[in-house]
Design a protein around this motif. Structure first.
Motif, PDB file in Angstrom:
ATOM      1  N   ALA A  15      52.201  38.906  50.636  1.00 10.93           N
ATOM      2  CA  ALA A  15      52.612  37.522  50.371  1.00 10.93           C
ATOM      3  C   ALA A  15      51.951  36.943  49.118  1.00 10.93           C
ATOM      4  CB  ALA A  15      52.273  36.633  51.562  1.00 10.93           C
ATOM      5  N   SER A  16      50.831  37.566  48.713  1.00 13.74           N
ATOM      6  CA  SER A  16      50.107  37.007  47.573  1.00 13.74           C
ATOM      7  C   SER A  16      50.343  37.802  46.304  1.00 13.74           C
ATOM      8  CB  SER A  16      48.616  36.982  47.870  1.00 13.74           C
ATOM      9  OG  SER A  16      48.392  36.085  48.928  1.00 13.74           O
ATOM     10  N   LEU A  17      50.054  37.145  45.202  1.00 14.61           N
ATOM     11  CA  LEU A  17      50.240  37.748  43.895  1.00 14.61           C
ATOM     12  C   LEU A  17      48.948  37.563  43.106  1.00 14.61           C
ATOM     13  CD1 LEU A  17      52.603  38.798  41.942  1.00 14.61           C
ATOM     14  CD2 LEU A  17      52.623  36.437  41.129  1.00 14.61           C
ATOM     15  N   LEU A  18      48.490  38.636  42.471  1.00 14.09           N
ATOM     16  CA  LEU A  18      47.247  38.501  41.712  1.00 14.09           C
ATOM     17  C   LEU A  18      47.538  38.013  40.304  1.00 14.09           C
ATOM     18  CD1 LEU A  18      44.202  38.983  42.205  1.00 14.09           C
ATOM     19  CD2 LEU A  18      44.494  41.150  41.032  1.00 14.09           C
ATOM     20  N   ALA A  19      46.852  36.965  39.916  1.00 14.75           N
ATOM     21  CA  ALA A  19      47.068  36.404  38.577  1.00 14.75           C
ATOM     22  C   ALA A  19      45.730  35.948  38.004  1.00 14.75           C
ATOM     23  CB  ALA A  19      48.039  35.240  38.657  1.00 14.75           C
ATOM     24  N   TYR A  33      38.547  34.477  31.954  1.00 16.06           N
ATOM     25  CA  TYR A  33      39.587  34.430  32.984  1.00 16.06           C
ATOM     26  C   TYR A  33      38.981  34.598  34.365  1.00 16.06           C
ATOM     27  CZ  TYR A  33      42.658  34.679  29.030  1.00 16.06           C
ATOM     28  OH  TYR A  33      43.284  34.382  27.863  1.00 16.06           O
ATOM     29  N   ILE A  34      39.635  33.973  35.324  1.00 15.52           N
ATOM     30  CA  ILE A  34      39.206  34.110  36.719  1.00 15.52           C
ATOM     31  C   ILE A  34      40.367  34.740  37.492  1.00 15.52           C
ATOM     32  CG2 ILE A  34      38.494  32.868  38.805  1.00 15.52           C
ATOM     33  CD1 ILE A  34      37.376  30.659  37.013  1.00 15.52           C
ATOM     34  N   LYS A  35      40.079  35.811  38.172  1.00 15.40           N
ATOM     35  CA  LYS A  35      41.129  36.448  38.991  1.00 15.40           C
ATOM     36  C   LYS A  35      41.548  35.491  40.105  1.00 15.40           C
ATOM     37  CE  LYS A  35      39.035  40.473  39.909  1.00 15.40           C
ATOM     38  NZ  LYS A  35      37.911  40.512  38.940  1.00 15.40           N
ATOM     39  N   THR A  36      42.840  35.464  40.329  1.00 17.15           N
ATOM     40  CA  THR A  36      43.387  34.524  41.297  1.00 17.15           C
ATOM     41  C   THR A  36      44.338  35.228  42.250  1.00 17.15           C
ATOM     42  OG1 THR A  36      43.349  32.871  39.550  1.00 17.15           O
ATOM     43  CG2 THR A  36      44.609  32.321  41.483  1.00 17.15           C
ATOM     44  N   LEU A  37      44.229  34.862  43.496  1.00 18.50           N
ATOM     45  CA  LEU A  37      45.215  35.324  44.470  1.00 18.50           C
ATOM     46  C   LEU A  37      46.183  34.171  44.642  1.00 18.50           C
ATOM     47  CD1 LEU A  37      42.781  36.817  47.147  1.00 18.50           C
ATOM     48  CD2 LEU A  37      44.052  38.077  45.401  1.00 18.50           C
ATOM     49  N   LYS A  38      47.372  34.397  44.178  1.00 19.70           N
ATOM     50  CA  LYS A  38      48.314  33.296  44.147  1.00 19.70           C
ATOM     51  C   LYS A  38      49.300  33.387  45.298  1.00 19.70           C
ATOM     52  CE  LYS A  38      50.747  30.686  40.724  1.00 19.70           C
ATOM     53  NZ  LYS A  38      51.811  30.848  39.755  1.00 19.70           N
ATOM     54  N   GLY A  39      49.244  32.409  46.171  1.00 18.50           N
ATOM     55  CA  GLY A  39      50.207  32.353  47.251  1.00 18.50           C
ATOM     56  C   GLY A  39      51.340  31.428  46.845  1.00 18.50           C
ATOM     57  N   GLU A  40      52.239  31.151  47.798  1.00 17.94           N
ATOM     58  CA  GLU A  40      53.369  30.280  47.473  1.00 17.94           C
ATOM     59  C   GLU A  40      52.931  28.841  47.227  1.00 17.94           C
ATOM     60  OE1 GLU A  40      57.169  30.406  49.609  1.00 17.94           O
ATOM     61  OE2 GLU A  40      56.493  32.406  50.224  1.00 17.94           O
TER      62      GLU A  40
END
Ligand SMILES: [Zn+2]
Length: 492
Positions: A15-19, A33-40
């Motif tokens: 469900a998540s996307l790494l950005a 940059y900071i790694k992000t777990l991007k949900g909806e």
């Protein structure tokens, strides 16, 4: 996107996307940059990346899945599985629990940054839409202002945290004598700048933050003929030069002459009121004798010269010593003449003498000075002496070096003129640490016109015609001193 991140996506929940969140750190001047777990709806950010982008310290307790961040002097605890963030032992609740992923802890972005902004890093700005995190731990980039005085102008150095584009800086002087420097993108530490010391042509400093622009306004004295600025790097500074014309020699000399023109004289009748001074066997009081002599000198000067006469007292009233030189300084006096009558345990001692103020102490001088200074004990506000003593010492040192030569010349001519009119011994010019003389910023002398302790002198001093003689001598001395000084000035 890098390979690592691609792999991460596969590993992470579908469900998540790494950005990445872009971090703009204006105090360091480089992006990270900071790694992000991007949900909806929500994003979670890497605590480790956040800490490293701040170059802050991190403590790890892997076993307890806990990270402690040291940021801006605060201790921030992040623990997996809980929505609480502990900042200096105070818990703050985020909207979601902290996620553990790949040996790192991911915190809900929006609420994490929001709590940090409110409690630890006021310069933090998170733009959710653009996915940009801006922070500026040292928010001000216009931080300090120093002024140096030069012979032909004033140099102002404004410490900036970075270089600005020259296009963003502009300056002008308005018709009211205010110099303005505006820096677009400048964030000025107004409280520090407005407290900077003024010097040279700068009379006042007022800095202001107007939206995105830092404005620095300097109220100038007259005489600035040009202004320019440039940026210097390492350290970053905006350097402003305000040039004044070099004073021409003739103008300078004219000013000096004007300053030295003997146009105001301060006459100080010693003692008065509850302080009688010394007294003689027949009840003659110093305060009465000296008031009469002083008034006579003043009347002669007023009648026969254009010199303005300022009296410290014209009646039998008590005036503290500090007040006497204050009166003199405030009146812009060019000479201070204090008139007294002497006393000695040895009744045979007689004659007149003139004192200069000095810090040298011979036993005799101390004796006379301590008697004349004794009045301090009678004064109500002793505190004035304590408070002023340092300032006084500085003034006294300056005054005695600047005016000692003049005071010496005046004292010599007073002795010379009194010698012509009096038959009692000329005891010469002496030096002692008289308090009353110590605060005068002008040449100053103290005359001891005779010994009231000597019976024959007391008799003399009681007689108006004798006092008139003394007054005449002092008056003539002042006139002589004035003309010799003016002659010297005319020669230059
Ligand atoms: Zn006295």
């Amino acid at each position: 996107m890098t390979i690592t991140k691609t792999i991460s996506i596969i590993i992470f929940l579908t469900a998540s996307l790494l950005a990445d969140i872009k971090v703009v750190n204006s105090s360091v001047g480089k992006n990270s940059y900071i790694k992000t777990l991007k949900g909806e709806k929500k994003s979670f950010v890497s605590t480790r990346d956040f800490v490293s982008s701040l170059s802050s310290r991190l403590y790890e307790n892997a076993e307890r899945k806990k990270l402690v961040l040291y940021i801006s002097g605060k201790r921030i605890k992040v623990s997996a599985g809980t929505s609480f963030l502990i900042i200096d032992d105070v818990p703050y609740q985020m909207v979601d629990a902290v996620q553990e992923y790949n040996g790192d802890l991911y915190v809900p972005a929006e609420s994490f940054f929001d709590i940090l902004r409110k409690s630890a890093i006021p310069g933090l700005r998170y733009d959710k839409r653009k996915e940009v995190l801006e922070f500026d731990i040292i928010r001000y980039n216009v931080r300090e202002l120093n002024i140096e005085e030069k012979s032909n102008g004033t140099i102002i150095r404004i410490n900036t945290q970075k270089s600005f584009s020259d296009r963003d800086i502009s300056s002008f002087i308005n018709k009211h004598g205010w110099f303005y420097l505006t820096i677009v993108g400048g964030i000025v530490d107004t409280s520090t700048l407005n407290k900077s010391l003024t010097r040279g042509v700068v009379r006042k400093i007022e800095s202001d933050q107007i939206n995105e622009t830092a404005q620095i306004a300097l109220k100038l004295r007259k005489g600035v003929i040009s202004h320019e600025w440039y940026q210097s790097h390492d350290p970053n500074e905006i350097v402003i030069t305000l040039r004044t014309a070099l004073e021409s020699n003739t103008k300078r000399l004219k000013n000096v002459k004007e300053r030295w023109r003997l146009d105001t004289i301060v006459l100080d009748a010693g003692h008065g009121g509850k302080d009688p001074g010394t007294s003689g066997k027949y009840g003659t009081k110093e305060k009465d004798i000296v008031l009469d002599i002083t008034k006579r000198v003043g009347r002669l000067l007023e009648k026969k010269t254009g010199i303005k006469v300022v009296y410290t007292r014209t009646e039998d009233i008590f005036i503290p010593l500090w007040k006497r030189t204050q009166i003199a300084n405030e009146a812009g006096g060019k000479l201070f003449v204090s008139i007294h009558i002497n006393s000695n345990p040895n009744r045979k001692v007689k004659g007149f003498e003139t004192y200069l103020h000095s810090h040298d102490k011979t036993a005799k001088a101390i004796e006379v000075a301590s008697r004349e200074n004794a009045v301090i004990e009678l004064e109500d506000k002793k505190v004035n002496y304590e408070k002023l003593s340092m300032e006084r010492k500085i003034t006294a040192t300056m005054a005695s070096s600047m005016f000692l030569k003049e005071s010496e010349a005046l004292a010599a001519v007073i002795q010379e003129e009194l010698d012509k009119v009096l038959t009692v011994p000329n005891r010469g010019v002496k030096q002692a640490g008289f308090y009353v003389l110590s605060g005068a910023s002008m040449p100053c002398v103290l005359i001891e016109g005779g010994f009231v302790s000597n019976p024959s002198e007391e008799k003399n001093l009681k007689s108006p015609s004798y006092r008139k003689k003394i007054a005449n001598g002092i008056y003539k001395a002042i006139i002589k001193f004035k003309s010799s000084r003016e002659k010297i000035l005319a020669e230059e």
